[in-house]
Design an enzyme around this catalytic site. Sequence first.
Site, mmCIF file in Angstrom:
data_model
loop_
_atom_site.group_PDB
_atom_site.id
_atom_site.type_symbol
_atom_site.label_atom_id
_atom_site.label_comp_id
_atom_site.label_asym_id
_atom_site.label_seq_id
_atom_site.Cartn_x
_atom_site.Cartn_y
_atom_site.Cartn_z
ATOM 1 N N PRO A 1 9.183 65.311 -13.405
ATOM 2 C CA PRO A 1 9.208 64.040 -14.131
ATOM 3 C C PRO A 1 10.162 63.015 -13.529
ATOM 4 O O PRO A 1 9.874 61.817 -13.526
ATOM 5 C CB PRO A 1 9.640 64.446 -15.547
ATOM 6 N N LEU B 1 2.079 70.029 1.938
ATOM 7 C CA LEU B 1 1.670 68.651 1.686
ATOM 8 C C LEU B 1 1.034 68.024 2.920
ATOM 9 O O LEU B 1 0.079 67.255 2.813
ATOM 10 C CB LEU B 1 2.871 67.819 1.231
ATOM 11 N N PHE C 1 15.534 56.263 5.358
ATOM 12 C CA PHE C 1 15.197 56.801 4.051
ATOM 13 C C PHE C 1 16.330 56.576 3.046
ATOM 14 O O PHE C 1 16.106 56.499 1.849
ATOM 15 C CB PHE C 1 14.904 58.308 4.134
ATOM 16 N N SER D 1 -9.860 66.440 -5.059
ATOM 17 C CA SER D 1 -8.518 66.891 -5.436
ATOM 18 C C SER D 1 -8.535 68.346 -5.887
ATOM 19 O O SER D 1 -7.623 69.121 -5.559
ATOM 20 C CB SER D 1 -7.947 66.007 -6.546
ATOM 21 N N ILE E 1 0.352 67.670 -12.218
ATOM 22 C CA ILE E 1 -0.116 68.845 -11.488
ATOM 23 C C ILE E 1 -1.625 68.997 -11.662
ATOM 24 O O ILE E 1 -2.109 69.331 -12.757
ATOM 25 C CB ILE E 1 0.620 70.114 -11.961
ATOM 26 N N GLU F 1 0.794 62.705 -2.627
ATOM 27 C CA GLU F 1 1.009 63.253 -1.283
ATOM 28 C C GLU F 1 1.742 62.259 -0.387
ATOM 29 O O GLU F 1 1.522 62.182 0.812
ATOM 30 C CB GLU F 1 -0.314 63.662 -0.614
ATOM 31 N N LEU G 1 5.358 71.032 -7.468
ATOM 32 C CA LEU G 1 6.497 70.473 -6.735
ATOM 33 C C LEU G 1 7.044 69.237 -7.452
ATOM 34 O O LEU G 1 8.225 69.185 -7.778
ATOM 35 C CB LEU G 1 6.081 70.110 -5.306
ATOM 36 N N THR G 2 6.205 68.246 -7.714
ATOM 37 C CA THR G 2 6.640 66.999 -8.345
ATOM 38 C C THR G 2 7.197 67.247 -9.743
ATOM 39 O O THR G 2 6.657 68.049 -10.508
ATOM 40 C CB THR G 2 5.460 66.021 -8.433
ATOM 41 N N ARG H 1 -2.491 66.232 3.002
ATOM 42 C CA ARG H 1 -2.620 64.836 3.423
ATOM 43 C C ARG H 1 -3.707 64.682 4.476
ATOM 44 O O ARG H 1 -4.412 63.669 4.506
ATOM 45 C CB ARG H 1 -1.293 64.341 4.000
#
Length: 395
Positions: free
Chosen positions: A145, A250, A394, A102, A174, A374, A142-143, A254
């Site tokens: 909460p 991403l 989606f 990672s 992160i 990811e 990017l992500t 991946r």
Amino acid sequence: MSASTLPPFDPADPLGIDDLLSDEDKAVRDTVRQWAADRVLPHIAEWYEAGELPGIRELARELGSIGALGMSLTGYGCAGATAVQYGLACLELEAADSGIRSLVSVQGSLAMYAIWKFGSEEQKQQWLPKMAAGEVIGCFGLTEPDHGSDPANMRTHAKRDGSDWILNGRKMWITNGSVAGVAVVWARTDDGIRGFVVPTDTPGFSAPEIKHKWSLRASVTSELVLDDVRLPADAVLPEVTGLRGPLSCLGHARYGIVWGAMGAARASFDAALDYAKSREQFGKPIGGFQLTQAKLADMAVELHKGVLLAHHLGSRLDAGRLRPEQVSFGKLNNVREAIEICRTSRTIMGANGISLEYPVMRHATNLESVLTYEGTVEMHQLVLGKALTGLDAFR
């Protein structure tokens, strides 16, 4: 060809996948494997138990010295390796620990790739050589909460203030955050989602480390807090607007996971195989019982099918023919099968399987994180479902 002239069966490579590798591919693999054996494996159980990755900056510099950071990128001190070579490196790193892979993935496939692909020449010259050498660690924000699989609704935003930008928001989970010297942060603007290159010593930026994890414990994981972070106009990545930017990064990460998961699976399988040949019950090694051999055979089939799939995807990427749906195919299959291999390995090893004297439980718990970062299982199923049916499920 008669049976006597066939090459011997190799339990470590039952499909002969090594025949697909060039001498340079094998040299890259062996270099990373040896580094991991020398620098990670003697300490990883202790690091995992303590929930820390001591000496991460030194490890990053060593990884830079063997060309493992941003290794598939070209120029700016990067190794310019093939996609297959990068994948082999990811496999060997994750065979040691998912946290180490990672560190490398976030550095090269997310932070460095974003700057390399979408940055200005000035941004590339400023950051990439130092990141390739491991002198500067990067992270990728990017992500959030409240927004993981739905980044389009991120709340982090950037507003113009004269020629400057003012960033406010939060990012979550992160990797490398609290040790990073630079962060690539994605934020909403009046013109759409944009990426920003943020030196982490900028006032208003902080990265408190996330504690109490039971997975990826030998990995630095942080929250990013942006509180009126003022950046100059040239901090924005100029070559992309919208989600295409972060999603392409991403996709690159991946791809590395497709290989890396098979490293965790291989380490667990090898541990179970060795154990089965030496552990005696009812008067003989448990590897001599039919049920144990059935487990080992099934695990070997899935492990080496997964490596073969990873190599196929790497060859397509090197040829410029790899589609995002194919990366989803690989990530969905290989992580799911890797977890099952770890769990089955644990059953062969009985109570010893939960001990940190063996790698199996550590890999199993790490892969629970790899399974959902990811892109979750469900997101990759929907990517493939849309590709197969032409219907978007989606929403």
